[in-house]
Design an enzyme around this catalytic site. Structure first.
Site, mmCIF file in Angstrom:
data_model
loop_
_atom_site.group_PDB
_atom_site.id
_atom_site.type_symbol
_atom_site.label_atom_id
_atom_site.label_comp_id
_atom_site.label_asym_id
_atom_site.label_seq_id
_atom_site.Cartn_x
_atom_site.Cartn_y
_atom_site.Cartn_z
ATOM 1 N N SER A 109 0.853 -1.183 0.000
ATOM 2 C CA SER A 109 0.000 0.000 0.000
ATOM 3 C C SER A 109 0.885 1.227 0.000
ATOM 4 O O SER A 109 1.973 1.212 0.573
ATOM 5 C CB SER A 109 -0.879 -0.004 1.250
ATOM 6 O OG SER A 109 -1.294 1.303 1.554
ATOM 7 N N SER A 110 0.409 2.300 -0.623
ATOM 8 C CA SER A 110 1.233 3.508 -0.702
ATOM 9 C C SER A 110 1.462 4.147 0.666
ATOM 10 O O SER A 110 2.307 5.031 0.813
ATOM 11 C CB SER A 110 0.595 4.528 -1.650
ATOM 12 O OG SER A 110 -0.708 4.859 -1.211
ATOM 13 N N CYS A 111 0.725 3.706 1.709
ATOM 14 C CA CYS A 111 0.936 4.276 3.047
ATOM 15 C C CYS A 111 2.270 3.843 3.641
ATOM 16 O O CYS A 111 2.657 4.293 4.715
ATOM 17 C CB CYS A 111 -0.207 3.895 3.991
ATOM 18 S SG CYS A 111 -0.208 2.163 4.451
ATOM 19 N N TYR A 138 -0.410 -0.442 10.103
ATOM 20 C CA TYR A 138 -0.612 -1.126 8.818
ATOM 21 C C TYR A 138 0.630 -0.977 7.942
ATOM 22 O O TYR A 138 1.105 -1.943 7.334
ATOM 23 C CB TYR A 138 -1.839 -0.518 8.123
ATOM 24 C CG TYR A 138 -2.241 -1.195 6.843
ATOM 25 C CD1 TYR A 138 -2.689 -2.510 6.845
ATOM 26 C CD2 TYR A 138 -2.206 -0.512 5.631
ATOM 27 C CE1 TYR A 138 -3.077 -3.137 5.666
ATOM 28 C CE2 TYR A 138 -2.595 -1.121 4.450
ATOM 29 C CZ TYR A 138 -3.022 -2.429 4.467
ATOM 30 O OH TYR A 138 -3.413 -3.041 3.295
ATOM 31 N N LYS A 142 3.162 -3.834 6.321
ATOM 32 C CA LYS A 142 3.382 -3.939 4.872
ATOM 33 C C LYS A 142 4.861 -3.788 4.507
ATOM 34 O O LYS A 142 5.367 -4.494 3.628
ATOM 35 C CB LYS A 142 2.540 -2.888 4.137
ATOM 36 C CG LYS A 142 1.049 -3.222 4.100
ATOM 37 C CD LYS A 142 0.796 -4.477 3.294
ATOM 38 C CE LYS A 142 -0.660 -4.830 3.125
ATOM 39 N NZ LYS A 142 -0.846 -6.124 2.435
ATOM 40 N N HIS A 181 -12.848 3.320 2.921
ATOM 41 C CA HIS A 181 -11.975 4.389 2.456
ATOM 42 C C HIS A 181 -12.807 5.512 1.837
ATOM 43 O O HIS A 181 -14.004 5.378 1.638
ATOM 44 C CB HIS A 181 -10.960 3.834 1.466
ATOM 45 C CG HIS A 181 -9.961 2.926 2.107
ATOM 46 N ND1 HIS A 181 -10.058 1.551 2.052
ATOM 47 C CD2 HIS A 181 -8.851 3.195 2.834
ATOM 48 C CE1 HIS A 181 -9.038 1.021 2.714
ATOM 49 N NE2 HIS A 181 -8.292 1.990 3.199
#
Length: 314
Positions: A109-111, A138, A142, A181
């Site tokens: 995920s881009s987070c 999270y 990841k 989201h």
């Protein structure tokens, strides 16, 4: 290249990403897909995962299973998000390696990228700064999955890769009132406001953050493309390379759904990260680009929402 009859395991096939990967594989003529529901196989149970891999011996694995949620869900269940995602991905990646899996693709995920990095965010900016606090748990899980794939490659010569998608939307999204989201939440909110004849809808923050959105079937197309054409320790960003403000997004969703009331902003609520645009030049150089423009994608997502009887409970 994956042979059309290769044994392919898609972990998380009922989720938005996993179901899109299954659709894409089937569309491209792959015939030997293995899936397990959460009831059939709990990926957080190491013994069960190891037994499954020992029995099935998949040649290729798409790891799209994860515990996910929006700002509220992430902030209220930090420990759960970290534990479930960390255990799940470690179990799957390790069992794949133990059982001679030819290639594994890990969905991140881009987070994972630091909160304040130059935009657009390049793959190389990973671990160069502090994470966004609202989804730190999270993100850490990841990053660990991505790094474990890299370390297996370096220590054992495996061919495990990872892909980092931007904000996703599309069929099988989660439309839960508090655990979804931003885009699916807006689809639901405007649909209900339209049905109930509400004169105004209030959204969180001030509408200023910039966001990028990728239609999930486009991501699935990239995932299969990378499985066939990419090897490397560094992750690959998945996005459109385009961004818009949350305010613009909100107005676009309202227009697609046909809501004509007023849009108000609750500035006491958090905005989240100011910007999260991915640099997608790496995927572009490999020969891939997205297909679905945002307005068309929102229309398709809204159709899915209307045809999804479970949307309220998920």
């Amino acid at each position: 290249m994956m042979e059309k009859n290769a044994k392919i395991y898609v972990a998380g096939h009922r989720g938005m990403v996993g179901s899109a990967i299954v659709r894409e594989l089937e569309r491209q003529g792959y015939t030997n897909l293995i899936t397990r529901t959460h009831k059939e196989l709990d990926l957080t149970r190491q013994d069960d995962v190891e037994a499954f891999f020992a029995e099935e011996k998949p040649e290729y694995v798409f790891l799209a299973a994860a515990k996910v949620g929006g700002i509220v869900a992430n902030e209220s269940a930090l420990a759960d998000f970290m534990y479930d995602n960390m255990i799940l991905e470690m179990n799957v990646i390790h069992a794949a390696w133990q059982n001679g899996c030819k290639k594994l693709e890990f969905l991140g995920s881009s987070c994972i990228y630091p909160r304040m990095v130059p935009q657009p965010m390049q793959e190389s900016c990973l671990l160069t700064g502090e994470l966004e606090k609202t989804n730190e748990a999270y993100a850490l899980a990841k990053i660990s999955g991505l790094k474990y794939c890299e370390f297996l490659n370096r220590q054992y010569g495996t061919d495990y890769i990872s892909v980092m998608p931007t904000n996703l939307y599309g069929p099988n999204d989660n439309y839960h009132p508090t655990h979804s989201h931003v885009l699916p939440a807006l689809i639901r909110r405007f649909h209900e406001a339209k049905v109930e004849g509400k004169t105004s809808v209030t959204c969180w923050g001030d509408g200023s953050p910039l966001r990028e959105f990728l239609y999930v079937d486009d991501l699935a197309n990239l995932c299969v493309f990378l499985m066939n054409h990419y090897s490397g320790n560094e992750t690959v960003n998945a996005g459109t390379g385009k961004e818009l403000t949350i305010k613009e997004l909100t107005e676009l969703v309202a227009r697609v759904i046909g809501y004509e009331g007023e849009i108000l902003w609750d500035t006491s609520k958090p905005n989240g990260t100011p910007g999260k645009l991915l640099d997608v030049s790496k995927a572009t150089k490999l020969g891939w680009t997205y297909r679905t423009e945002l307005e068309d994608g929102i229309r398709l997502a809204y159709e899915d929402f209307l045809n999804n009887p479970m949307r309220a409970e998920r």
